[in-house]
Write an enzyme that holds these catalytic residues in place. Structure first.
Site, PDB file in Angstrom:
ATOM      1  N   PHE A   1       8.379  16.030   8.295  1.00 31.32           N
ATOM      2  CA  PHE A   1       7.930  17.318   7.789  1.00 31.32           C
ATOM      3  C   PHE A   1       7.376  18.132   8.945  1.00 31.32           C
ATOM      4  O   PHE A   1       7.279  17.658  10.073  1.00 31.32           O
ATOM      5  CB  PHE A   1       6.890  17.154   6.669  1.00 31.32           C
ATOM      6  CG  PHE A   1       5.656  16.401   7.059  1.00 31.32           C
ATOM      7  CD1 PHE A   1       4.486  17.064   7.393  1.00 31.32           C
ATOM      8  CD2 PHE A   1       5.644  15.012   7.069  1.00 31.32           C
ATOM      9  CE1 PHE A   1       3.340  16.370   7.745  1.00 31.32           C
ATOM     10  CE2 PHE A   1       4.500  14.307   7.419  1.00 31.32           C
ATOM     11  CZ  PHE A   1       3.349  14.990   7.759  1.00 31.32           C
TER      12      PHE A   1
ATOM     13  N   ASN B   1      -1.326  16.559   0.457  1.00 29.39           N
ATOM     14  CA  ASN B   1      -0.017  16.479   1.086  1.00 29.39           C
ATOM     15  C   ASN B   1       0.513  15.055   0.897  1.00 29.39           C
ATOM     16  O   ASN B   1       0.011  14.110   1.499  1.00 29.39           O
ATOM     17  CB  ASN B   1      -0.146  16.833   2.572  1.00 29.39           C
ATOM     18  CG  ASN B   1       1.180  16.822   3.293  1.00 29.39           C
ATOM     19  OD1 ASN B   1       2.027  15.965   3.069  1.00 29.39           O
ATOM     20  ND2 ASN B   1       1.350  17.769   4.197  1.00 29.39           N
ATOM     21  N   ALA B   2       1.520  14.928   0.038  1.00 26.07           N
ATOM     22  CA  ALA B   2       2.076  13.610  -0.283  1.00 26.07           C
ATOM     23  C   ALA B   2       2.616  12.897   0.949  1.00 26.07           C
ATOM     24  O   ALA B   2       2.484  11.682   1.078  1.00 26.07           O
ATOM     25  CB  ALA B   2       3.166  13.741  -1.341  1.00 26.07           C
TER      26      ALA B   2
ATOM     27  N   ASP C   1      -7.131  17.046  10.962  1.00 26.00           N
ATOM     28  CA  ASP C   1      -6.437  18.265  11.311  1.00 26.00           C
ATOM     29  C   ASP C   1      -5.471  17.888  12.410  1.00 26.00           C
ATOM     30  O   ASP C   1      -5.812  17.127  13.323  1.00 26.00           O
ATOM     31  CB  ASP C   1      -7.390  19.372  11.758  1.00 26.00           C
ATOM     32  CG  ASP C   1      -6.697  20.734  11.759  1.00 26.00           C
ATOM     33  OD1 ASP C   1      -5.770  20.935  10.935  1.00 26.00           O
ATOM     34  OD2 ASP C   1      -7.066  21.585  12.559  1.00 26.00           O
TER      35      ASP C   1
END
Length: 191
Positions: free
Chosen positions: A148, A10-11, A69
């Site tokens: 995001f 995930n960038a 996580d």
């Protein structure tokens, strides 16, 4: 320079973490080490899923690494979406996930929630854990186009803007991930 593999492709996450830890560590992604696997996340807690990622990399690549996580816990939804945040609607489409949260929150007056992160660090044969959380509120419609995930519907306590309305630098100062990563970075100063 210490090399660490971050168990992500995930960038956005990679950029966030690199901004927090700075240039003191050589941070690698899964792609950088040739790992194109979909690492399982079958745990029922953030702790279990984070550890599952590091265990996976240590077993297959024998690298010092960390995995995280993260998720959104909404009190009125009994902690949902929680560990299922990325696939709450049954898909990884965040628009669908946000729509489902907003539908389930329709008419609910108590909108308290928190973003939570757990990091599992495997370093020189030992496992360590770092946690971060930020309290806030779920709003009734999306605002902002930055960030995001659930950022457009989460306003952290003490602020009037959503994470999606904040600059990346501003969010990185207060986010759940930055809190956990800062704890890890402080720990790593001893190496």
């Amino acid at each position: 320079m210490l090399q660490l593999v971050f168990a992500t492709n995930n960038a956005h996450k990679l950029e966030e973490v690199q901004a927090i830890i700075g240039n003191k560590f050589n941070l690698k992604s899964l792609t950088d080490i040739g790992c194109h696997d979909d690492i399982p996340e079958t745990g029922v807690t953030f702790h279990e899923n984070a550890q599952q990622k590091t265990d996976y990399l240590v077993e297959r690549f024998a690298v010092d690494c960390f995995g995280d996580d993260s998720g959104l816990e909404i009190d009125a939804l009994n902690g949902e979406p929680g560990v299922y945040s990325a696939r709450y609607s049954g898909s990884r489409d965040m628009v669908q996930n946000i729509d489902l949260v907003l539908a389930r929150m329709d008419g609910v007056s108590s909108r308290t929630a928190r973003f939570k992160t757990v990091i599992s660090l495997f370093l020189e044969g030992k496992q360590y854990f770092f946690e971060g959380a930020i309290e806030g509120q779920i709003i009734e419609e999306c605002r902002g186009d930055g960030g995001f995930g659930y950022d457009p519907i989460f306003i952290p306590d003490g602020y009037s803007r959503t994470f999606a309305e904040m600059s990346a630098a501003e969010k990185n100062l207060i986010s759940h991930r930055s809190i956990a990563v800062s704890k890890m970075a402080e720990f790593l100063k001893g190496y």
